[in-house]
Design an enzyme around this catalytic site. Structure first.
Site: not given
Length: 305
Positions: A118-120
């Protein structure tokens, strides 16, 4: 004669500080400056993300309290996270990293966002070749004998994050002996902070960040975020979280792991009622909030990439 007086004053001040549950932040932290400079470049570079759109600084804005001011952060492709991003400032003083404490130190934490879908949304098998084809190959080879690896990438980022400390808050100056550094309301607020029991969890040089605590408001809740339980799978760890640092707390709204309020006074009231189980007056809340605002420290210089 003067040396004797200085030694006496220093010893007296040390004794007074030893009786306080909170101690001043150190002025500096020992770092490898070459590694830190490399880590700084990585911190601000979207190359670590899958689609080259997200940096560490996206969620940890160094001009905005070391977080992003959002309830939940957004990663690649506009995906929304599920937990409030904590500040990166003074994170080196935390005994564990992440709300659930799953990372033992800054270096272990640094890999988390890179590999989080979800982040990087990337992986080190993807990131390493990208870095090797860039300016970073020469930079890593100059510092690390084994070049670009997961270990050296996270080591550099962690080394930079050690520099992100905020000493010399007015409260630190107060603890060091400057009794005029705080207003009377702030002094009263600190006394209340201790007498009401806030300091039982928020103590030490980071005013927190050194133990886990069960979040009382969730004792009868159906919250999906179970904190330490997700790591240990032990019933006693349900709704148990790393106690956050209150350093610069006036700059880091919204509050709690779920970002439930942007109002610092409301956060104090919530903790008093549901964590300490006691009524607190509006006047007391105002004074405690005044004290918390005195925890704003000096931001590092040259924080821009």
């Amino acid at each position: 004669m003067y040396e004797v007086i200085i030694i006496f004053l220093f010893s007296t001040l040390t004794l007074l500080m030893a009786n306080e549950p909170i101690t001043p932040l150190p002025q500096t932290v020992k770092v490898n400056h070459a590694k830190a400079e490399l880590g700084k470049k990585l911190f601000f570079d979207p190359i670590l993300s899958h689609d080259n759109t997200i940096t560490c600084a996206t969620c940890h804005d160094l001009n905005n309290g070391g977080d992003d001011g959002l309830k939940f952060s957004y990663g690649i492709r506009g995906q929304k996270g599920s937990v409030n991003a904590p500040t990166v400032y003074n994170a080196c003083f935390n005994f564990r990293q992440f709300w659930d404490g799953r990372a033992k130190d800054l270096q272990e934490q640094a890999s988390g966002p890179i590999e989080n879908p979800v982040e990087m949304g990337s992986s080190f098998s993807e990131v390493i070749p990208k870095l090797q084809r860039s300016k970073y190959k020469k930079l890593f080879d100059a510092i690390y004998t084994n070049g670009i690896t997961k270990q050296t990438i996270t080591d550099a980022i962690a080394e930079y994050e050690k520099t992100l400390i905020t000493p010399n808050s007015r409260f630190d100056k107060f603890l060091r002996g400057d009794k005029n550094a705080l207003t009377q309301d702030e002094k009263d607020g600190y006394a209340l902070f201790k007498s009401k029991g806030c300091v039982s969890c928020h103590h030490g040089k980071n005013v927190g960040g050194n133990l886990y605590s069960t979040f009382g408001i969730f004792n009868e809740s159906s919250s999906e975020w179970l904190g330490r339980y997700n790591i240990t799978h032990k019933k006693r760890d349900k709704y148990s979280f790393k106690v956050p640092s209150l350093r610069n707390v006036a700059r880091t709204a919204p509050y709690f792991h779920d970002g439930r309020t942007y109002d610092l006074k409301e956060a104090v009231n919530i903790m008093s009622q549901y964590q300490l189980g006691r009524y607190i007056t509006k006047e007391d809340i105002s004074k405690i909030t005044a004290f918390l605002q005195s925890l704003n420290g000096e931001l590092p210089k040259n924080i821009e990439p």
